[in-house]
Each structure stands twice: as C-alpha cells, then as structure tokens.
Design an enzyme around this catalytic site. Structure first.
Site, PDB file in Angstrom:
ATOM      1  N   TYR A  18       0.836  -1.196   0.000  1.00  7.23           N
ATOM      2  CA  TYR A  18       0.000   0.000   0.000  1.00  7.23           C
ATOM      3  C   TYR A  18       0.874   1.250   0.000  1.00  7.23           C
ATOM      4  CZ  TYR A  18      -3.698  -3.270   1.188  1.00  7.23           C
ATOM      5  OH  TYR A  18      -4.581  -4.326   1.171  1.00  7.23           O
ATOM      6  N   ASN A  41     -12.653  -1.398  -5.682  1.00  8.71           N
ATOM      7  CA  ASN A  41     -12.434  -1.880  -7.047  1.00  8.71           C
ATOM      8  C   ASN A  41     -13.575  -2.814  -7.469  1.00  8.71           C
ATOM      9  OD1 ASN A  41     -11.484  -3.100  -9.379  1.00  8.71           O
ATOM     10  ND2 ASN A  41      -9.689  -3.995  -8.429  1.00  8.71           N
ATOM     11  N   CYS A  49      -6.125  -5.994  -7.678  1.00  7.90           N
ATOM     12  CA  CYS A  49      -5.970  -5.566  -6.288  1.00  7.90           C
ATOM     13  C   CYS A  49      -5.384  -6.670  -5.423  1.00  7.90           C
ATOM     14  CB  CYS A  49      -7.288  -5.056  -5.725  1.00  7.90           C
ATOM     15  SG  CYS A  49      -8.631  -6.222  -5.766  1.00  7.90           S
ATOM     16  N   HIS A  50      -5.469  -7.906  -5.875  1.00 10.94           N
ATOM     17  CA  HIS A  50      -4.915  -9.021  -5.103  1.00 10.94           C
ATOM     18  C   HIS A  50      -3.385  -8.975  -5.046  1.00 10.94           C
ATOM     19  CE1 HIS A  50      -5.119 -10.348  -9.300  1.00 10.94           C
ATOM     20  NE2 HIS A  50      -4.014 -11.020  -9.020  1.00 10.94           N
ATOM     21  N   GLU A  76      -0.372 -16.980  -9.866  1.00 11.07           N
ATOM     22  CA  GLU A  76       0.376 -16.068 -10.740  1.00 11.07           C
ATOM     23  C   GLU A  76       1.876 -16.252 -10.564  1.00 11.07           C
ATOM     24  OE1 GLU A  76      -2.757 -12.362 -11.208  1.00 11.07           O
ATOM     25  OE2 GLU A  76      -0.895 -12.032 -10.128  1.00 11.07           O
TER      26      GLU A  76
END
Length: 83
Positions: A18, A41, A49-50, A76
C-alpha cells in the site's frame, strides 16, 4: 483512478505494498486512501488488487477472503498468468 492505474503496472507474479502504491502516485502518506480505493475496485481480477500486500508481508484483506487472495497470488507466481 491513479491507484487502479498503478495496480495495472504490477506485473503478474509480483506484489506491491500500500505504501509503495501511495508513493508511486505521488501521495506517500496516503496508504489508507490507497486501501480504500483498492477496496472499492468493482472488477477485482481485471484491476489486480490481489497483488497488494501489507508492508509486513501479510496478505491483508480481500473482498473474497484471504484464502482466495493467497491462491490467486500463488497461481500467478507459479506462472499461471503471463502478462
């Protein structure tokens, strides 16, 4: 919009914090506002956002739960999504 644009610049398989997002949009003390923008979002997988975690390394909150966030980030990082 600036926060969401910053999220789009985080490559698949990478994470950011953040505070890093806040700094990248020129508002280094706006971590809380960044969190609010991320939480609002409406298209969470398209605007990734993850990929944002706490500076402590903890995953932090996610609308669909920390387990799902962990699974998406892990997928990912394992190469499940090439960007």
């Amino acid at each position: 919009m600036k926060v969401w644009e910053a999220l789009l610049r985080i490559p698949a398989g990478a994470v950011s914090t953040y505070s890093h997002i806040a700094s990248s949009i020129g508002q280094p003390k706006a971590q809380r506002a960044v969190g609010t923008a991320i939480g609002s979002n409406p298209v969470a997988f398209l605007i990734p956002c993850h990929r944002v975690i706490q500076s402590t390394g903890k995953l932090g909150g996610y609308h669909w739960g920390e387990t799902r966030k962990s699974a998406i980030v892990g997928w990912e990082m394992a190469g499940g999504l090439k960007s």
